[in-house]
Design a protein around this motif. Structure first.
Motif, mmCIF file in Angstrom:
data_model
loop_
_atom_site.group_PDB
_atom_site.id
_atom_site.type_symbol
_atom_site.label_atom_id
_atom_site.label_comp_id
_atom_site.label_asym_id
_atom_site.label_seq_id
_atom_site.Cartn_x
_atom_site.Cartn_y
_atom_site.Cartn_z
ATOM 1 N N ALA A 1 134.224 99.203 45.191
ATOM 2 C CA ALA A 1 134.148 100.463 44.450
ATOM 3 C C ALA A 1 135.071 100.419 43.234
ATOM 4 N N ARG A 2 136.260 99.871 43.403
ATOM 5 C CA ARG A 2 137.185 99.724 42.272
ATOM 6 C C ARG A 2 136.608 98.792 41.221
ATOM 7 N N ALA A 3 136.008 97.698 41.667
ATOM 8 C CA ALA A 3 135.406 96.731 40.743
ATOM 9 C C ALA A 3 134.273 97.383 39.958
ATOM 10 N N ARG A 4 133.464 98.177 40.632
ATOM 11 C CA ARG A 4 132.364 98.869 39.963
ATOM 12 C C ARG A 4 132.886 99.870 38.944
ATOM 13 N N ALA A 5 133.955 100.590 39.312
ATOM 14 C CA ALA A 5 134.535 101.575 38.391
ATOM 15 C C ALA A 5 135.073 100.891 37.134
ATOM 16 N N ILE A 6 135.741 99.771 37.318
ATOM 17 C CA ILE A 6 136.279 99.020 36.173
ATOM 18 C C ILE A 6 135.135 98.440 35.338
ATOM 19 N N SER A 7 134.145 97.867 35.999
ATOM 20 C CA SER A 7 133.008 97.261 35.294
ATOM 21 C C SER A 7 132.238 98.283 34.473
ATOM 22 N N ALA A 8 132.200 99.513 34.930
ATOM 23 C CA ALA A 8 131.480 100.567 34.192
ATOM 24 C C ALA A 8 132.209 100.941 32.899
ATOM 25 N N GLU A 9 133.495 100.607 32.798
ATOM 26 C CA GLU A 9 134.284 100.941 31.605
ATOM 27 C C GLU A 9 134.366 99.793 30.608
ATOM 28 N N LEU A 10 133.860 98.625 30.970
ATOM 29 C CA LEU A 10 133.960 97.455 30.099
ATOM 30 C C LEU A 10 132.631 97.172 29.407
ATOM 31 N N ARG A 11 132.703 96.902 28.113
ATOM 32 C CA ARG A 11 131.524 96.634 27.289
ATOM 33 C C ARG A 11 131.090 95.184 27.450
ATOM 34 N N CYS A 12 129.792 94.994 27.551
ATOM 35 C CA CYS A 12 129.246 93.641 27.519
ATOM 36 C C CYS A 12 129.325 93.163 26.079
ATOM 37 N N MET A 13 129.959 92.049 25.842
ATOM 38 C CA MET A 13 130.153 91.553 24.484
ATOM 39 C C MET A 13 128.851 91.005 23.888
ATOM 40 N N VAL A 14 127.864 90.755 24.732
ATOM 41 C CA VAL A 14 126.573 90.274 24.253
ATOM 42 C C VAL A 14 125.663 91.459 23.932
ATOM 43 N N CYS A 15 125.545 92.391 24.864
ATOM 44 C CA CYS A 15 124.652 93.548 24.705
ATOM 45 C C CYS A 15 125.289 94.630 23.842
ATOM 46 N N GLN A 16 126.578 94.785 23.894
ATOM 47 C CA GLN A 16 127.424 95.672 23.109
ATOM 48 C C GLN A 16 127.323 97.151 23.443
ATOM 49 N N ASN A 17 126.195 97.667 23.852
ATOM 50 C CA ASN A 17 126.140 99.078 24.213
ATOM 51 C C ASN A 17 125.830 99.265 25.691
ATOM 52 N N GLN A 18 126.087 98.259 26.467
ATOM 53 C CA GLN A 18 125.923 98.323 27.909
ATOM 54 C C GLN A 18 127.242 97.954 28.548
ATOM 55 N N SER A 19 127.458 98.495 29.729
ATOM 56 C CA SER A 19 128.642 98.072 30.470
ATOM 57 C C SER A 19 128.327 96.729 31.119
ATOM 58 N N ILE A 20 129.362 96.035 31.537
ATOM 59 C CA ILE A 20 129.123 94.747 32.195
ATOM 60 C C ILE A 20 128.479 94.965 33.562
ATOM 61 N N ASP A 21 128.602 96.182 34.095
ATOM 62 C CA ASP A 21 127.976 96.510 35.369
ATOM 63 C C ASP A 21 126.459 96.569 35.232
ATOM 64 N N ASP A 22 125.969 96.918 34.041
ATOM 65 C CA ASP A 22 124.533 97.065 33.802
ATOM 66 C C ASP A 22 123.895 95.843 33.155
ATOM 67 N N SER A 23 124.689 94.951 32.623
ATOM 68 C CA SER A 23 124.167 93.845 31.827
ATOM 69 C C SER A 23 123.839 92.624 32.678
ATOM 70 N N ASN A 24 122.779 91.937 32.286
ATOM 71 C CA ASN A 24 122.389 90.689 32.946
ATOM 72 C C ASN A 24 122.883 89.455 32.197
ATOM 73 N N ALA A 25 123.634 89.653 31.126
ATOM 74 C CA ALA A 25 124.118 88.530 30.330
ATOM 75 C C ALA A 25 125.094 87.680 31.146
ATOM 76 N N GLU A 26 125.128 86.413 30.826
ATOM 77 C CA GLU A 26 126.003 85.480 31.547
ATOM 78 C C GLU A 26 127.480 85.845 31.368
ATOM 79 N N LEU A 27 127.861 86.245 30.159
ATOM 80 C CA LEU A 27 129.245 86.650 29.908
ATOM 81 C C LEU A 27 129.615 87.878 30.734
ATOM 82 N N ALA A 28 128.681 88.807 30.882
ATOM 83 C CA ALA A 28 128.929 89.999 31.695
ATOM 84 C C ALA A 28 129.160 89.603 33.149
ATOM 85 N N LYS A 29 128.384 88.651 33.632
ATOM 86 C CA LYS A 29 128.564 88.177 35.010
ATOM 87 C C LYS A 29 129.952 87.541 35.161
#
Length: 151
Positions: A34-62
């Motif tokens: 749950a903590r990991a999900r909360a943090i991931s929801a606040e971090l931007r995917c550097m590839v997608c840029q307007n998605q959180s890393i929690d929502d992104s399928n990009a390799e960098l987000a993973k």
């Protein structure tokens, strides 16, 4: 009838949020997850840029999701994890920038623009209110008006 039902179910399920977290990334401890999900929801995917890393399928987000989970299992607090990620990727990685002296203009700009727009409207409205709307009366019209007012 059955086709329509399946179509409706497919449409409803397609509208559900799709999270990119793979089952192999999920932590065994539900509290840490749950903590990991909360943090991931606040971090931007550097590839997608307007998605959180929690929502992104990009390799960098993973990679970032795995890094967050690794730091949490090592005993870091949420703030320590965020500071670590920001120190490596910069403030841009945050979907919601921090309120600091270097971001004060970013946070204050909407308020400044609203105040400037309001003041502009007031200034222009005052200029337009005092402005005459028609032409001056001719001598004939003035005489006719005096006659009407005297009656």
């Amino acid at each position: 009838m059955m086709r329509r039902l399946l179509l409706v179910i497919a449409i409803v399920l397609s509208a559900a949020p799709a999270f990119a977290v793979n089952p192999d990334e999920v932590l065994a401890d539900p509290t840490l997850e749950a903590r990991a999900r909360a943090i991931s929801a606040e971090l931007r995917c550097m590839v997608c840029q307007n998605q959180s890393i929690d929502d992104s399928n990009a390799e960098l987000a993973k990679d970032l999701r795995l890094l967050v989970r690794e730091r949490l299992t090592d005993g870091d607090t949420n703030k320590q994890v965020m500071n670590y990620i920001v120190s490596r990727y910069g403030e841009f990685v945050l979907l919601k920038p921090r309120f600091e002296t270097k971001t004060i203009l970013l946070w204050g700009a909407p308020l400044l623009l609203a105040v400037a727009g309001g003041l502009s409207l007031i200034v222009f409205a005052r200029k337009w209110v005092g402005r005459p709307t028609g032409s001056k009366l001719t001598a004939e019209e003035q005489a006719r008006l005096r006659e009407l007012l005297d009656e």
